[in-house]
Write a protein that holds these residues in place. Structure first.
Motif, PDB file in Angstrom:
ATOM      1  N   VAL A  44     -17.578  57.914  43.108  1.00 12.83           N
ATOM      2  CA  VAL A  44     -17.795  58.656  44.419  1.00 12.83           C
ATOM      3  C   VAL A  44     -18.052  60.189  44.087  1.00 12.83           C
ATOM      4  O   VAL A  44     -17.443  60.897  43.285  1.00 12.83           O
ATOM      5  N   ALA A  46     -19.315  63.982  45.297  1.00 11.92           N
ATOM      6  CA  ALA A  46     -19.401  64.792  46.504  1.00 11.92           C
ATOM      7  C   ALA A  46     -20.580  65.450  46.643  1.00 11.92           C
ATOM      8  O   ALA A  46     -21.328  65.979  45.963  1.00 11.92           O
ATOM      9  N   ALA A  78     -16.524  65.673  55.287  1.00 10.68           N
ATOM     10  CA  ALA A  78     -16.847  65.355  54.079  1.00 10.68           C
ATOM     11  C   ALA A  78     -18.175  64.349  53.852  1.00 10.68           C
ATOM     12  O   ALA A  78     -18.419  63.795  54.614  1.00 10.68           O
ATOM     13  N   VAL A  80     -20.118  62.365  50.919  1.00 12.57           N
ATOM     14  CA  VAL A  80     -20.122  61.605  49.619  1.00 12.57           C
ATOM     15  C   VAL A  80     -21.352  60.998  49.370  1.00 12.57           C
ATOM     16  O   VAL A  80     -22.123  60.508  50.190  1.00 12.57           O
ATOM     17  N   ARG A 101     -12.486  62.357  52.506  1.00 13.51           N
ATOM     18  CA  ARG A 101     -13.033  61.590  51.313  1.00 13.51           C
ATOM     19  C   ARG A 101     -13.261  60.343  51.155  1.00 13.51           C
ATOM     20  O   ARG A 101     -14.189  59.816  51.096  1.00 13.51           O
ATOM     21  N   ALA A 105     -16.511  57.597  51.611  1.00 13.03           N
ATOM     22  CA  ALA A 105     -16.585  56.749  50.403  1.00 13.03           C
ATOM     23  C   ALA A 105     -16.750  55.399  51.412  1.00 13.03           C
ATOM     24  O   ALA A 105     -17.777  54.630  51.001  1.00 13.03           O
TER      25      ALA A 105
END
Length: 157
Positions: A44, A46, A78, A80, A101, A105
């Protein structure tokens, strides 16, 4: 990978909205545990954040009146990317960067059609069931304190 937003069929975007909502409301620990089994071995990266900020919460008097600013709420967002190029986004209430996060994901992983059924079964369904249970408990607690008011009419009126 096909861009979900350009898909003319509204059903996949509605299903994705439902899944993203579940990811955003899930507990960070639950998402992390689920990632260990479903996202195992995936990298993963960013794209943006996680970063926290404030949003203005608006309300309406009586549900249909003129809108007014109720106050501010903390949010964390976030974006990703997974090692296969899938991009996921999330925005969660509060300042929990880890939860944002993992939610992003899972949004990216959900877009993989081979993983979608497992995520729907193991993550989305469990989160929705937990939310429904919490809502039922809250409703029963509220119902227990309900007071029935009634008006008595006087005989001389």
């Amino acid at each position: 990978m096909a861009d979900v937003s350009s898909n003319p069929d509204p059903a996949p975007s509605a299903a994705r909205r439902r899944a993203v909502s579940a990811f955003a409301q899930a507990d960070a620990g639950f998402l992390e545990a689920a990632w260990q089994s479903l996202g195992e071995g995936r990298t993963v990266g960013a794209l943006r954040g996680p970063e926290s900020g404030l949003v203005m919460v608006r309300g309406r008097a009586g549900g249909g009146g003129a809108p007014f600013n109720l106050g501010e709420a903390s949010v964390t967002r976030a974006s990703v990317t997974l090692d296969d190029g899938a991009v996921g986004h999330a925005m969660v209430l509060g300042r929990d960067a880890r939860r944002a996060r993992f939610a992003a994901a899972f949004d990216a992983l959900w877009q993989d059609e081979t993983m979608r059924e497992a995520i729907e079964r193991d993550v989305v369904a469990n989160v929705e069931a937990a939310l429904a249970e919490a809502d039922a408990e809250r409703r029963s607690e509220t119902e227990a304190t309900k007071v029935d008011f009634f008006t008595m009419m006087r005989g001389e009126d």
